[in-house]
Design a protein around this motif. Sequence first.
Motif, PDB file in Angstrom:
ATOM      1  N   LYS A 133      65.548  57.682  95.053  1.00 27.02           N
ATOM      2  CA  LYS A 133      64.327  57.315  94.608  1.00 27.02           C
ATOM      3  C   LYS A 133      63.122  57.487  95.177  1.00 27.02           C
ATOM      4  CE  LYS A 133      62.745  52.866  92.972  1.00 27.02           C
ATOM      5  NZ  LYS A 133      62.941  51.525  92.808  1.00 27.02           N
TER       6      LYS A 133
ATOM      7  N   ASN B 161      65.455  57.255  85.798  1.00 25.44           N
ATOM      8  CA  ASN B 161      66.051  56.330  84.840  1.00 25.44           C
ATOM      9  C   ASN B 161      67.520  56.426  84.698  1.00 25.44           C
ATOM     10  OD1 ASN B 161      65.541  54.046  82.839  1.00 25.44           O
ATOM     11  ND2 ASN B 161      66.692  55.685  81.619  1.00 25.44           N
TER      12      ASN B 161
ATOM     13  N   LEU C 225      59.782  59.713  93.675  1.00 26.68           N
ATOM     14  CA  LEU C 225      58.794  58.775  93.486  1.00 26.68           C
ATOM     15  C   LEU C 225      57.731  59.852  94.231  1.00 26.68           C
ATOM     16  CD1 LEU C 225      59.602  55.228  93.491  1.00 26.68           C
ATOM     17  CD2 LEU C 225      58.974  56.801  91.464  1.00 26.68           C
TER      18      LEU C 225
ATOM     19  N   SER D  95      64.252  49.845  88.788  1.00 27.23           N
ATOM     20  CA  SER D  95      62.586  49.710  88.213  1.00 27.23           C
ATOM     21  C   SER D  95      62.703  50.055  86.851  1.00 27.23           C
ATOM     22  CB  SER D  95      61.551  50.607  88.945  1.00 27.23           C
ATOM     23  OG  SER D  95      61.755  50.252  90.442  1.00 27.23           O
TER      24      SER D  95
ATOM     25  N   GLU E 287      56.348  54.790  82.107  1.00 27.21           N
ATOM     26  CA  GLU E 287      56.205  56.430  82.436  1.00 27.21           C
ATOM     27  C   GLU E 287      56.872  57.401  81.692  1.00 27.21           C
ATOM     28  OE1 GLU E 287      57.242  53.454  83.993  1.00 27.21           O
ATOM     29  OE2 GLU E 287      55.730  53.308  85.642  1.00 27.21           O
TER      30      GLU E 287
ATOM     31  N   TYR F 247      60.961  61.645  85.858  1.00 23.59           N
ATOM     32  CA  TYR F 247      61.178  60.203  85.364  1.00 23.59           C
ATOM     33  C   TYR F 247      62.623  60.018  84.752  1.00 23.59           C
ATOM     34  CZ  TYR F 247      56.611  58.502  86.649  1.00 23.59           C
ATOM     35  OH  TYR F 247      55.237  58.208  87.402  1.00 23.59           O
TER      36      TYR F 247
ATOM     37  N   TYR G 183      61.022  52.191  83.899  1.00 23.94           N
ATOM     38  CA  TYR G 183      60.567  53.648  83.918  1.00 23.94           C
ATOM     39  C   TYR G 183      60.057  53.969  82.304  1.00 23.94           C
ATOM     40  CZ  TYR G 183      61.960  54.480  88.617  1.00 23.94           C
ATOM     41  OH  TYR G 183      62.219  54.252  90.090  1.00 23.94           O
TER      42      TYR G 183
END
Length: 433
Positions: free
Chosen positions: A107, A137, A111, A163, A168, A133, A165
Amino acid sequence: MNQPKPLYSYLMFYFYPNNVDLLQLNCTTTFKKILLFKILTMKKIILLLSFLILISGCGVKQTRTLLTTGNYDEAINTAISNLRSNKDKKSKQDYIYLIEEAFAKAKDRDLNTINLLQKDKNPVVLEKIYNTYLQLNQRQENIKPLLPLKLMKEGRNAKFPFSSYNTEITESKKALSDYLYSNSKALLLTSDKLNARKAFEDLTYLDQINPNYKNVVQLLNEAKSKGLDYVSVLTKNETNQIIPTNLLNDLLDFNTYNLNNKWTVYHNQPQKGVRYDYGIVINFKQINISPEQIKQKEINKEKSIKDGVKTLLDSKGKVVNDSLGNPVKVDNLKTIRIKIYEFSQFKSCQMTVETDYVDYRTNQLIKSFPLASEFIFENRYATYKGDKRACEDTYYSTFEKRAIPFPSNEQMVYDTGEDLKAKLKDIIKRNQI
């Protein structure tokens, strides 16, 4: 009187069978057999457990190697595969630690990659951002079914800071779709076929990630049409012979060649409105047909065969008797003869062809391939006078045959073309435009 062996003797044998003689133990035969069976069974169980522990250890080691070499997703997938069953077993604890660590590092890396790409204003990075992205996910979705994963020593569940996404992914897909659409339209404004093919690939991808986006289907058709190479295939007859129409049709039937591909279309008949990029011209240079020939050959053969028996005579003409006084009988041999009239019908056709590849855009000859084919008509038959037993069996089939009409010149040319088709197909398949 023998005293019973103490209990430790049996235990020694149970655990160290190689060091204790079973026959020296003071016990019944049945007991010995049962004890031996248990020992052998225990050995198998121990071997199996050792094997399973070894396999498990190899799997953990492999996963750790993937993690330390930066192959985080491979490490995660390996751990997931091992945790799908019996995830709460003590032996699976190492996988839980590894997947927790690999997820955090994967992760963080993704990022950071996105952050770096977003600073680059080049729109070509948009696809990478969108796919990263999606990867973030999907990695979460792969792990969710396994949760919770308990770390027994620490008395806690493994931590996976998930998280959302969705925003995004939606925004990066929109940015990528807009870029692919506008760039493809710009490529289609040029007359370059390679640009049209690039536009087609980009639009195909756009239609996959964002179906029904604007007029993508219409642009796909335009890109396909502009990116095609059209090849005209035709024949030229430079000989003094008539070439059968069905042969020409067969040679130009490119459906049987399986040559049409994604970006090349072959036409054997010019079509209106099509500008041809290349041409394949099959030039018939020479056709030679031999006269009809009939050759005859006469063959004489003779053979001795048995024709009953006769009485054996000596050199003075007297009857030869055996030990019992009976006349000796021998085979009566007879000579038979045959006269064979062998006929051979012969006619041949030779054809030479040149296959030229032409670039119509520059009117230049790209390459040329000479071809030669031949077809031979031959019929052998025979008649005979006399006794056919005097000849070999191989002649018998020719006695059953008769003269047949010679094929016409047109048929000879067509039959020669059958061999030509095979050679032509091989050349064109190996030298596709």
